[in-house]
Design an enzyme around this catalytic site. Structure first.
Site, PDB file in Angstrom:
ATOM      1  N   SER A  35       0.813  -1.226   0.000  1.00  0.00           N
ATOM      2  CA  SER A  35       0.000   0.000   0.000  1.00  0.00           C
ATOM      3  C   SER A  35       0.842   1.270   0.000  1.00  0.00           C
ATOM      4  CB  SER A  35      -0.930   0.029   1.217  1.00  0.00           C
ATOM      5  OG  SER A  35      -1.592   1.280   1.255  1.00  0.00           O
ATOM      6  N   SER A  77      -0.740   4.174   0.310  1.00  0.00           N
ATOM      7  CA  SER A  77      -1.606   5.182   0.939  1.00  0.00           C
ATOM      8  C   SER A  77      -0.847   6.053   1.939  1.00  0.00           C
ATOM      9  CB  SER A  77      -2.795   4.517   1.641  1.00  0.00           C
ATOM     10  OG  SER A  77      -3.665   3.991   0.691  1.00  0.00           O
ATOM     11  N   THR A  92      -8.593  -1.926   3.099  1.00  0.00           N
ATOM     12  CA  THR A  92      -8.276  -2.565   1.819  1.00  0.00           C
ATOM     13  C   THR A  92      -8.454  -4.075   1.942  1.00  0.00           C
ATOM     14  OG1 THR A  92      -6.708  -2.625   0.000  1.00  0.00           O
ATOM     15  CG2 THR A  92      -5.735  -2.514   2.202  1.00  0.00           C
ATOM     16  N   LYS A 111     -12.987  -5.195   2.868  1.00  0.00           N
ATOM     17  CA  LYS A 111     -13.906  -4.137   2.424  1.00  0.00           C
ATOM     18  C   LYS A 111     -15.384  -4.462   2.658  1.00  0.00           C
ATOM     19  CE  LYS A 111     -10.873  -1.909  -0.864  1.00  0.00           C
ATOM     20  NZ  LYS A 111     -10.664  -1.345  -2.183  1.00  0.00           N
ATOM     21  N   ALA A 145     -13.930 -11.249  -8.413  1.00  0.00           N
ATOM     22  CA  ALA A 145     -15.208 -10.879  -7.785  1.00  0.00           C
ATOM     23  C   ALA A 145     -14.949 -10.482  -6.335  1.00  0.00           C
ATOM     24  CB  ALA A 145     -16.187 -12.047  -7.872  1.00  0.00           C
ATOM     25  N   GLY A 184     -13.364  -7.693  -3.254  1.00  0.00           N
ATOM     26  CA  GLY A 184     -13.868  -6.490  -2.605  1.00  0.00           C
ATOM     27  C   GLY A 184     -14.099  -5.271  -3.474  1.00  0.00           C
ATOM     28  N   ARG A 242     -12.744 -17.157 -10.477  1.00  0.00           N
ATOM     29  CA  ARG A 242     -12.318 -18.547 -10.226  1.00  0.00           C
ATOM     30  C   ARG A 242     -13.348 -19.271  -9.373  1.00  0.00           C
ATOM     31  NH1 ARG A 242      -6.960 -19.248  -6.737  1.00  0.00           N
ATOM     32  NH2 ARG A 242      -8.345 -18.110  -5.318  1.00  0.00           N
ATOM     33  N   LYS A 254     -18.899 -16.630  -5.864  1.00  0.00           N
ATOM     34  CA  LYS A 254     -18.703 -15.208  -5.532  1.00  0.00           C
ATOM     35  C   LYS A 254     -19.250 -14.322  -6.651  1.00  0.00           C
ATOM     36  CE  LYS A 254     -14.573 -15.300  -2.736  1.00  0.00           C
ATOM     37  NZ  LYS A 254     -13.216 -14.748  -2.754  1.00  0.00           N
TER      38      LYS A 254
END
Ligand code: ATR
Length: 262
Positions: free
Chosen positions: A14, A16, A61, A65, A126, A128, A150, A154
């Protein structure tokens, strides 16, 4: 000093802290932003620390999420529509979950000047962030959104949230104009996506949500075959920009210096 954090697992990649600390300094805000590697069992304590203002705000993250929603007092409309939260804020003693990924993706695509109208979009993954991507795409006039994951179940869960999408089995062939990698494959530089892109035609747009590393094999291979490519850097910057604005009520600058920082 006010404290902000990004929570996730893994969290090493990250950027951020780098971006938020840069903007904090530029805007003379006395605060610091750290990253925190956490387990699911830590979520409840993190919410407590936001409630009692030990931590002023947090970004969330992978892979928390959606899980984080169970611990929150309220959701913004965007977070509720996507069942995905990436920004937390204490508002009058309540911990509110926001979603700035939708705007992040929307603005990032606008930045590329790619015209989404009437395009067939294939999303890989599929996890967060995908509900935010779909939500943003649904605002533009795309022709079709297909999700391939996969673990098919989900994708089925996403279909419950967005009935307009098509879901297909991992590895199926489907025509597309734009393909979005929203899997975690690529976070490790050596990762390869085991899909066959030989017969997809020319001039497709390969977009990777991943921004670190800058060029995943997904993008490298696409570039070799003369497709248009873009990584997730601008999406990352725009979602951070929105989060910063929510927390500090100041819109930080996005300029060349910021873009070069990441
Ligand atoms: P989460 O699924 O917990 O929300 P994420 O990092 O947001 O976590 O999502 C990771 C995505 O990468 C998922 O779509 C995952 O597919 P599964 O749902 O089948 O786990 C996908 N992914 C991770 N490793 C993969 C692999 N080796 N091949 C294909 N897809 C992979």
């Amino acid at each position: 000093m006010k404290k902000y954090i990004v929570i996730g697992n893994p969290i090493d990649h990250s950027l951020s802290p780098k971006l938020h600390n840069y903007w904090l300094k530029k805007n003379n805000i006395y605060a610091e932003y750290d990253k925190s590697l956490i387990q699911k069992s830590d979520l409840s304590n993190i919410i407590k620390s936001i409630k009692n203002k030990d931590v002023e705000g947090a970004n969330v993250t992978v892979p928390f999420k959606s899980e984080i929603i169970n611990y929150l007092d309220e959701l913004s409309p965007e977070a509720n529509n996507t069942k995905s939260v990436n920004t937390l804020l204490n508002e009058n003693g309540k911990v509110i979950g926001h979603n700035t990924d939708i705007a992040g993706f929307e603005l990032a695509i606008r930045h590329t000047k790619y015209d989404l109208s009437n395009k067939k979009i294939l999303i890989l993954g599929a996890g967060g962030v995908v509900s935010s991507v779909i939500c943003a795409l649904n605002k533009s006039r795309v022709k079709k959104i297909t999700v391939m994951n996969r673990t098919f179940s989900k994708a089925e869960t996403l279909k419950e949230l967005f009935q307009n999408i098509e879901i297909i089995k991992w590895g199926s062939a489907v025509p597309f104009d734009m393909i979005i990698n929203a899997t975690s494959l690529g976070l490790n530089e050596k990762d390869q996506i085991n899909l066959n892109f030989e017969n997809i035609g020319e001039n497709k747009f390969f977009y990777d949500i991943i921004y670190n590393p800058r060029q995943t094999n997904f993008l490298k291979n696409a570039k070799k075959n003369f497709h248009k490519t873009e990584n997730g850097k601008m999406m990352f910057i725009y979602q951070a920009h929105q989060a910063f604005t929510i927390w500090h009520k100041i819109m930080p600058k996005i300029n060349k210096e910021v873009i070069d920082l990441i």
